[in-house]
Design an enzyme around this catalytic site. Structure first.
Site, PDB file in Angstrom:
ATOM      1  N   ASP A   1     -75.813   2.077   0.812  1.00 33.90           N
ATOM      2  CA  ASP A   1     -76.222   0.699   0.529  1.00 33.90           C
ATOM      3  C   ASP A   1     -77.716   0.592   0.791  1.00 33.90           C
ATOM      4  OD1 ASP A   1     -75.766  -1.980  -0.115  1.00 33.90           O
ATOM      5  OD2 ASP A   1     -74.050  -2.142   1.229  1.00 33.90           O
TER       6      ASP A   1
ATOM      7  N   HIS B   1     -84.449  -2.690  -4.215  1.00 33.07           N
ATOM      8  CA  HIS B   1     -83.442  -3.229  -3.282  1.00 33.07           C
ATOM      9  C   HIS B   1     -82.340  -2.214  -2.967  1.00 33.07           C
ATOM     10  CE1 HIS B   1     -84.639  -7.594  -3.229  1.00 33.07           C
ATOM     11  NE2 HIS B   1     -85.374  -7.137  -4.229  1.00 33.07           N
TER      12      HIS B   1
HETATM   13  C1  GDG Z   1     -78.188  -5.499  -3.197  1.00 32.76           C
HETATM   14  C2  GDG Z   1     -78.122  -4.120  -2.509  1.00 32.76           C
HETATM   15  C3  GDG Z   1     -79.220  -5.120  -0.505  1.00 32.76           C
HETATM   16  C4  GDG Z   1     -70.701 -11.970  -0.918  1.00 32.76           C
HETATM   17  N1  GDG Z   1     -69.522 -12.528  -1.157  1.00 32.76           N
HETATM   18  C5  GDG Z   1     -69.721 -13.849  -1.337  1.00 32.76           C
HETATM   19  C6  GDG Z   1     -71.079 -14.094  -1.184  1.00 32.76           C
HETATM   20  N2  GDG Z   1     -71.662 -12.916  -0.936  1.00 32.76           N
HETATM   21  C7  GDG Z   1     -73.103 -12.722  -0.703  1.00 32.76           C
HETATM   22  C8  GDG Z   1     -73.347 -12.304   0.729  1.00 32.76           C
HETATM   23  C9  GDG Z   1     -74.644 -11.522   0.620  1.00 32.76           C
HETATM   24  C10 GDG Z   1     -74.607 -10.972  -0.799  1.00 32.76           C
HETATM   25  O1  GDG Z   1     -73.584 -11.659  -1.508  1.00 32.76           O
HETATM   26  C11 GDG Z   1     -74.276  -9.496  -0.820  1.00 32.76           C
HETATM   27  O2  GDG Z   1     -75.423  -8.812  -0.417  1.00 32.76           O
HETATM   28  P1  GDG Z   1     -75.392  -7.276   0.040  1.00 32.76           P
HETATM   29  O3  GDG Z   1     -76.710  -6.939   0.615  1.00 32.76           O
HETATM   30  O4  GDG Z   1     -74.298  -7.075   1.041  1.00 32.76           O
HETATM   31  O5  GDG Z   1     -75.037  -6.429  -1.248  1.00 32.76           O
HETATM   32  P2  GDG Z   1     -75.508  -6.372  -2.845  1.00 32.76           P
HETATM   33  O6  GDG Z   1     -75.010  -7.545  -3.583  1.00 32.76           O
HETATM   34  O7  GDG Z   1     -74.990  -5.066  -3.327  1.00 32.76           O
HETATM   35  O8  GDG Z   1     -77.118  -6.407  -2.847  1.00 32.76           O
HETATM   36  C12 GDG Z   1     -78.023  -4.301  -1.017  1.00 32.76           C
HETATM   37  C13 GDG Z   1     -79.385  -6.387  -1.318  1.00 32.76           C
HETATM   38  O9  GDG Z   1     -79.423  -6.116  -2.711  1.00 32.76           O
HETATM   39  C14 GDG Z   1     -80.655  -7.145  -0.915  1.00 32.76           C
HETATM   40  O10 GDG Z   1     -81.794  -6.348  -1.017  1.00 32.76           O
HETATM   41  O11 GDG Z   1     -78.964  -5.453   0.836  1.00 32.76           O
HETATM   42  O12 GDG Z   1     -78.002  -3.042  -0.374  1.00 32.76           O
HETATM   43  O13 GDG Z   1     -76.994  -3.373  -2.988  1.00 32.76           O
HETATM   44  O14 GDG Z   1     -75.751 -12.372   0.733  1.00 32.76           O
HETATM   45  O15 GDG Z   1     -73.427 -13.467   1.509  1.00 32.76           O
HETATM   46  N3  GDG Z   1     -71.614 -15.325  -1.255  1.00 32.76           N
HETATM   47  C15 GDG Z   1     -70.734 -16.358  -1.511  1.00 32.76           C
HETATM   48  N4  GDG Z   1     -69.395 -16.170  -1.713  1.00 32.76           N
HETATM   49  C16 GDG Z   1     -68.854 -14.945  -1.635  1.00 32.76           C
HETATM   50  O16 GDG Z   1     -67.634 -14.799  -1.817  1.00 32.76           O
HETATM   51  N5  GDG Z   1     -71.227 -17.614  -1.556  1.00 32.76           N
END
Ligand code: GDG
Length: 505
Positions: free
Chosen positions: A391, A179
């Site tokens: 990312d 990921h």
């Molecule tokens: C890893 C990789 C890759 C965030 N704040 C809140 C909340 N979130 C949720 C978002 C989103 C998720 O968390 C964050 O996903 P990201 O993709 O932006 O980042 P990582 O957590 O670092 O994820 C990344 C991912 O895996 C998938 O393969 O894209 O590059 O680093 O879904 O909505 N959700 C809630 N409250 C919050 O305050 N409910």
């Protein structure tokens, strides 16, 4: 397009066994010491549910506690009955959590694979713990697998599981999806266990990355360290290694687009978004949402916002930056220090520009948000400022677009996020290290005409809708089991540029 249920049919005679660091449910400790559980709601769970449900599949992962859980079996039994697939928990000791999870995974692989080798703590005891814990996962998976099953392992915590499964003599096809990014050769070479880890990865039958850039980096490492060249030109290429064929592909992960659109359009979210707008009237809202993590580039972004306010005074009182930071990994010193850095910068910038009794340039939120509140922020903001230093994908960018129902919104996006490869034709791409460049993009977004905003946002939403989380799971699983790889050409808009990663200027 093949749907998840079709893949499920293809796999019918064989189980799918999924393994990830955590099981897809959340345990909460109650005051009396007992625990309750509720199903997790992430994209991965949503995508795999149709494939696992009703087919007798299984999910293996850590249950999330380091102490014994009294009612674990009963809770898991109920959770598995509700989910429609088996759940096999892994127990981790406090020492394993420290050395395997916080140590090897998050103090070595996480910074190294995000090109931040100076933040790595190459403690040899971490590697030993990583190998032992991966063996533990493999032993648990072996309990669930029969000949001919497909095992799908997720992410950087479990890169050696495929090798451990082979050592156990398991005769199942094994697939792995990373990921996070895969680093370029020069950075990967810093890893003291570079040969062992690469050879462990090569024990999987299928290896998936988020982007073509990650795949290219991996293939360069394989060529340099294992002397093997890939063959094929499509989305999935082959490696011939120790008399086995390994498939290596890129599969950009998506979101459940329709679900986000539906939820964003709900009365609850609409009311919250309207309220937010009423509280911050006559200005454009710029939104940043990130886990507390040094890869997300939050201090650089705040500096860029300051630079924009200095160089473009017309922005004063006309924009507000809402920066949501979700607490994460605060037990690691670098994360704790990052929080202090962010809060100092927010204080400085607000101190520099706030108009007493009126405009405050940055609204800073440091807590997890309920889904409805997060979606209200997405819906209310005119501009998303998404500038990670690196990312794997960045789902926040895709979720923001899905929730921008009115479509008069702009995404400013780091060219070092995996999502940039798919979103480059609609977003304003920036180099997150280029403070003035990001400030200029804020100014450009602020002044962008509604017509251009809508045209760009429509392109973004179309891509995110077509390449959603089900498309991702389907293409990965089809790629893992298909006989003929010629059915997997490169995307139509592929160019060598998108292989190298988009460059905006
Ligand atoms: C890893 C990789 C890759 C965030 N704040 C809140 C909340 N979130 C949720 C978002 C989103 C998720 O968390 C964050 O996903 P990201 O993709 O932006 O980042 P990582 O957590 O670092 O994820 C990344 C991912 O895996 C998938 O393969 O894209 O590059 O680093 O879904 O909505 N959700 C809630 N409250 C919050 O305050 N409910």
């Amino acid at each position: 397009m093949l749907l998840a249920r079709d893949v499920a049919a293809n796999l019918r005679r064989n189980n799918l066994v999924v393994a990830s660091n955590r099981l897809p449910f959340v345990l909460t400790r109650l005051e009396d010491g007992s625990y309750t559980s509720r199903a997790g709601s992430g994209g991965l769970v949503t995508a795999l549910l149709p494939v696992l449900r009703g087919r007798g599949g299984a999910w293996v992962g850590w249950h999330g506690a380091t102490e014994p859980i009294p009612n674990l079996d009963a809770m898991l039994g109920q959770a598995a009955a509700d989910a429609g697939y088996r759940l096999r928990p892994i127990a981790l000791t406090a020492d394993e959590q420290k050395k395997f999870y916080y140590g090897f995974a998050n103090e070595i692989i996480w910074p190294l694979f995000h090109d931040l080798q100076s933040l790595c703590n190459f403690d040899p005891s971490y590697w030993r713990s990583y190998c032992e814990v991966n063996r533990k996962y493999a032993a648990a998976i072996a309990q669930e697998v029969q000949d001919g099953d497909l095992v799908w392992v997720h992410d950087y915590q479990l890169m050696s599981v495929g090798m451990e499964l082979k050592r156990l003599g398991l005769n199942a096809r094994t697939a792995f999806f990373l990921h996070i990014p895969f680093p370029p050769l020069d950075i990967y070479l810093k890893l003291p266990w570079r040969f062992a880890l690469l050879h462990a990865l090569l024990e999987y039958d299928v290896i998936g990355f988020q982007t073509l850039r990650d795949r290219r980096n991996f293939l360069q490492c394989v060529r340099a360290l294992a002397g093997v060249r890939s063959t094929g030109k499509g989305q999935i290429v082959s490696l011939r290694y120790q008399e086995r064929d390994i498939r290596v592909g890129s599969f950009p992960i998506g979101i459940d687009y329709n679900d986000f659109v539906r939820h964003a359009a709900s009365a609850e979210v609409a009311a919250k978004a309207t309220q937010l707008r009423a509280q911050l009237p006559n200005r454009q809202l710029i939104l940043g949402v990130d886990r507390l993590d040094y890869t997300k580039g939050i201090p650089h972004r705040l500096e860029a916002f300051r630079n924009a306010l200095v160089r473009y005074p017309e922005l004063h009182e006309r924009v507000t930056l809402i920066q949501v930071v979700v607490p994460s990994r605060e037990d690691i010193p670098q994360y704790f220090e990052l929080k202090a850095t962010i809060e100092k910068l927010v204080g400085e910038i607000n101190g520099q520009f706030t108009r007493p009794g009126g405009w405050v340039p940055i609204h800073y939120v440091f807590r997890p948000l309920q889904a409805a509140d997060l979606l209200a922020y997405y819906r209310a903001a005119e501009i998303a400022l998404i500038t990670p230093l690196k990312d794997g994908m960045n789902l926040v960018a895709k979720e923001y677009c899905a929730c921008s129902i009115e479509e008069e919104c702009v995404v400013i996006m780091s060219e070092f996020a995996g999502a940039a490869a798919q979103l480059q034709r609609g977003a304003l791409l920036v180099n997150p290290y280029d403070i003035e460049g990001v400030a200029d993009a804020v100014w450009q977004a602020y002044r962008m005409a509604p017509r251009e905003r809508r045209a760009r946002m429509r392109r973004l939403r179309r891509t995110i809708c077509e390449q959603d989380i089900f498309w991702w799971a389907d293409s990965f699983l089809r790629g893992a089991i298909a006989k003929d790889l010629s059915a997997f050409p490169l995307p139509e808009d592929y160019s060598p540029q998108s292989d190298l990663g988009p460059v905006s200027h």
